[in-house]
Design an enzyme around this catalytic site. Structure first.
Site, PDB file in Angstrom:
ATOM      1  N   HIS A  79       0.850  -1.205   0.000  1.00  0.00           N
ATOM      2  CA  HIS A  79       0.000   0.000   0.000  1.00  0.00           C
ATOM      3  C   HIS A  79       0.885   1.253   0.000  1.00  0.00           C
ATOM      4  CE1 HIS A  79      -4.054  -1.855   0.620  1.00  0.00           C
ATOM      5  NE2 HIS A  79      -3.280  -2.870   0.977  1.00  0.00           N
ATOM      6  N   TYR A 347       3.817  -5.222   9.535  1.00  0.00           N
ATOM      7  CA  TYR A 347       3.639  -3.766   9.459  1.00  0.00           C
ATOM      8  C   TYR A 347       4.738  -3.077  10.273  1.00  0.00           C
ATOM      9  CZ  TYR A 347      -1.160  -4.352   7.604  1.00  0.00           C
ATOM     10  OH  TYR A 347      -2.265  -4.680   6.850  1.00  0.00           O
TER      11      TYR A 347
HETATM   12  C1  HEM Z   1      -0.475 -11.631   6.314  1.00  0.00           C
HETATM   13  C2  HEM Z   1      -1.278 -10.704   5.811  1.00  0.00           C
HETATM   14  C3  HEM Z   1      -0.829  -9.303   5.497  1.00  0.00           C
HETATM   15  C4  HEM Z   1       0.433  -8.768   5.347  1.00  0.00           C
HETATM   16  C5  HEM Z   1       1.768  -9.486   5.499  1.00  0.00           C
HETATM   17  C6  HEM Z   1       0.288  -7.362   5.039  1.00  0.00           C
HETATM   18  C7  HEM Z   1       1.339  -6.472   4.845  1.00  0.00           C
HETATM   19  C8  HEM Z   1       1.236  -5.100   4.811  1.00  0.00           C
HETATM   20  C9  HEM Z   1       2.327  -4.151   4.905  1.00  0.00           C
HETATM   21  C10 HEM Z   1       3.805  -4.513   5.006  1.00  0.00           C
HETATM   22  C11 HEM Z   1       1.810  -2.905   4.897  1.00  0.00           C
HETATM   23  C12 HEM Z   1       2.562  -1.579   5.031  1.00  0.00           C
HETATM   24  C13 HEM Z   1       2.645  -1.220   6.515  1.00  0.00           C
HETATM   25  C14 HEM Z   1       3.365   0.079   6.829  1.00  0.00           C
HETATM   26  O1  HEM Z   1       4.506   0.288   6.379  1.00  0.00           O
HETATM   27  O2  HEM Z   1       2.798   0.924   7.577  1.00  0.00           O
HETATM   28  C15 HEM Z   1       0.386  -3.062   4.736  1.00  0.00           C
HETATM   29  C16 HEM Z   1      -0.505  -2.026   4.632  1.00  0.00           C
HETATM   30  C17 HEM Z   1      -1.853  -2.191   4.534  1.00  0.00           C
HETATM   31  N1  HEM Z   1      -2.569  -3.363   4.608  1.00  0.00           N
HETATM   32 FE1  HEM Z   1      -1.821  -5.197   4.838  1.00  0.00          FE
HETATM   33  N2  HEM Z   1      -1.057  -7.062   4.992  1.00  0.00           N
HETATM   34  C18 HEM Z   1      -1.759  -8.224   5.262  1.00  0.00           C
HETATM   35  C19 HEM Z   1      -3.128  -8.351   5.316  1.00  0.00           C
HETATM   36  C20 HEM Z   1      -4.020  -7.330   5.165  1.00  0.00           C
HETATM   37  C21 HEM Z   1      -5.447  -7.441   5.292  1.00  0.00           C
HETATM   38  C22 HEM Z   1      -6.198  -8.725   5.655  1.00  0.00           C
HETATM   39  C23 HEM Z   1      -5.954  -6.201   5.058  1.00  0.00           C
HETATM   40  C24 HEM Z   1      -7.380  -5.716   5.062  1.00  0.00           C
HETATM   41  C25 HEM Z   1      -8.372  -6.302   5.651  1.00  0.00           C
HETATM   42  C26 HEM Z   1      -4.847  -5.305   4.793  1.00  0.00           C
HETATM   43  C27 HEM Z   1      -4.947  -3.951   4.523  1.00  0.00           C
HETATM   44  C28 HEM Z   1      -3.903  -3.073   4.457  1.00  0.00           C
HETATM   45  C29 HEM Z   1      -4.056  -1.647   4.264  1.00  0.00           C
HETATM   46  C30 HEM Z   1      -5.357  -0.887   4.045  1.00  0.00           C
HETATM   47  C31 HEM Z   1      -2.783  -1.098   4.320  1.00  0.00           C
HETATM   48  C32 HEM Z   1      -2.409   0.367   4.178  1.00  0.00           C
HETATM   49  C33 HEM Z   1      -2.514   1.014   5.525  1.00  0.00           C
HETATM   50  C34 HEM Z   1      -1.839   2.356   5.501  1.00  0.00           C
HETATM   51  O3  HEM Z   1      -2.345   3.248   4.787  1.00  0.00           O
HETATM   52  O4  HEM Z   1      -0.802   2.497   6.177  1.00  0.00           O
HETATM   53  N3  HEM Z   1      -3.695  -6.025   4.874  1.00  0.00           N
HETATM   54  N4  HEM Z   1       0.059  -4.387   4.688  1.00  0.00           N
END
Ligand code: HEM
Length: 371
Positions: A79, A347
């Site tokens: 993201h 995260y």
């Molecule tokens: C094992 C499962 C998952 C992994 C490894 C993962 C990994 C990541 C990572 C690395 C980030 C960036 C975090 C940062 O630097 O602040 C991220 C952001 C995000 N993830 Fe996931 N994610 C997973 C599952 C999900 C799920 C299930 C959802 C939604 C229901 C989701 C929604 C989001 C959203 C909306 C962002 C952006 C948030 C922001 O604006 O900082 N992710 N994810």
């Protein structure tokens, strides 16, 4: 997206033993505020006093994002493309039936938000099928916080962190065709059949016209506890309060057309969503985000989210927030979903890496004259 310029995956070499998923590792490098739940780490067993070299760890997961998307200093590993937002949540009191969290008591809570597109490229062109995200941080009284990151899919594509980790490589487009290698994808789906089923569910829910009329779903289940001490499983969603338009099959011109439309709409009037809590029944899966709950589950309309401004990512706004889904207020706790502790840990890893890197301006500039 190609991976021609992607960095070699450090996680694929013979590594020394690494940190295991845990709440502790999840909290390393992050100023956690508010009551954070604990969750199991499903399926990642500790073997014979040593962690095997191929063990999936937060660092290895972050390495996988860098392997697939390249490394973009200062940006989120997933993201990466986004804008910061601000507004408030107005609770109508109905949510207190299931949770004693102060956010559900009638009244207004300030909110910091971030709209994003999935993937690790900060300047990816906007396309309709790219998953849309909305991260929210509710600023509750006494420094307590509720953070949640939601997407516009009806279910998640992976049941386990291992599935997501494997899918990223299997789904990586080949430079020659722009599509995933069919053999790799078939082998992946044979190993993770739940993803094939989830893909079928996603197909039945095409994307809407933009960020403003998308439904954002938390997908993971949580456990809500009310004043009386009763606990129920809950999944929450944000449903657009305004009319919903169909997504365009032909992309309008402009690399940032989805963000441009969002910026223009917020400049005209505040955007609103209803926060809907869906209450699970005994037997509803709480540990598998690929499975929808039956459509007849009771819902509670807890109030209205209003977003009245968006900002270019910059120091001090949502750019510097980690929307860790385990930063939860009293009255909401983690479920047994294995994705939750994995998300929290990855995260944190992503946040720690980007916080220590030089920053370049976000390609989505809210102040720029839009084309
Ligand atoms: C094992 C499962 C998952 C992994 C490894 C993962 C990994 C990541 C990572 C690395 C980030 C960036 C975090 C940062 O630097 O602040 C991220 C952001 C995000 N993830 Fe996931 N994610 C997973 C599952 C999900 C799920 C299930 C959802 C939604 C229901 C989701 C929604 C989001 C959203 C909306 C962002 C952006 C948030 C922001 O604006 O900082 N992710 N994810």
């Amino acid at each position: 997206m190609t991976d021609e310029t992607a960095a070699a995956p450090p996680g694929d070499s013979a590594d020394p033993p690494r940190k295991e998923w845990s709440r502790r590792s999840a909290l390393l490098g992050l100023a956690a505020i508010g009551g954070a739940g604990t969750a199991g780490i499903g399926g990642l067993a500790y073997a014979g006093g040593r962690f095997p070299a191929d063990r999936l760890t937060p660092a290895r997961f972050a390495d996988r994002f860098e392997q697939v998307y390249g490394k973009h200093a200062g940006f989120r590993r997933n993201h990466a493309k986004g804008v910061s937002a601000a507004g408030y949540f107005t609770a109508d009191g109905a949510g207190t039936e299931v949770s004693r969290a102060t956010v559900f008591a009638p009244g207004r809570t300030p909110v910091t938000g971030r709209f994003s597109l999935s993937g690790g490229l900060p300047d990816a062109p906007d396309t309709a099928p790219t998953v849309r995200g909305l991260g929210l941080l509710f600023h509750l009284p006494d420094g307590e916080q509720w953070r949640t990151a939601m997407i516009n899919l009806p279910v998640f594509l992976d049941r386990t962190p291992q599935g997501f980790y494997a899918r990223m490589l299997a789904a990586r487009p080949l430079p020659a065709t722009g599509k995933p290698d069919p053999e790799k994808m078939a082998a992946f789906l044979a190993e993770y059949p739940e993803t094939a089923k989830a893909m079928a569910v996603v197909k039945r829910h095409p994307p809407t016209s933009g960020f403003h009329d998308s439904t954002y779903n938390a997908l993971n289940a949580f456990r809500c506890t009310n004043e009386a001490g009763d606990t129920v499983p809950v999944r929450w969603s944000l449903k657009p309060a305004g009319p919903v338009g169909a997504g365009s099959t032909t992309a309008p011109p402009g690399r940032d057309h989805l963000f441009d439309a969002l910026i223009a709409k917020v400049a005209r009037e505040p955007l609103r969503w209803r926060l809907v809590l869906t209450v699970g029944r005994p037997g509803d899966p709480t540990d598998d985000a690929t499975l929808p709950w039956p459509g007849d589950r009771r819902t509670i309309d807890a109030g209205t989210l209003t977003i009245d401004s968006v900002q270019t990512e910059a120091a001090g706004n949502a750019r510097d927030v980690n929307f860790d889904p385990l930063i939860l207020p009293d009255g909401i706790a983690a479920s047994d979903d294995p994705l939750l502790s994995a998300r929290s840990a990855v995260y944190s890893q992503s946040f720690t890496r980007r916080a220590g890197e030089p920053k370049t301006p976000s390609p989505v500039d809210v102040t720029k004259e839009r084309r």
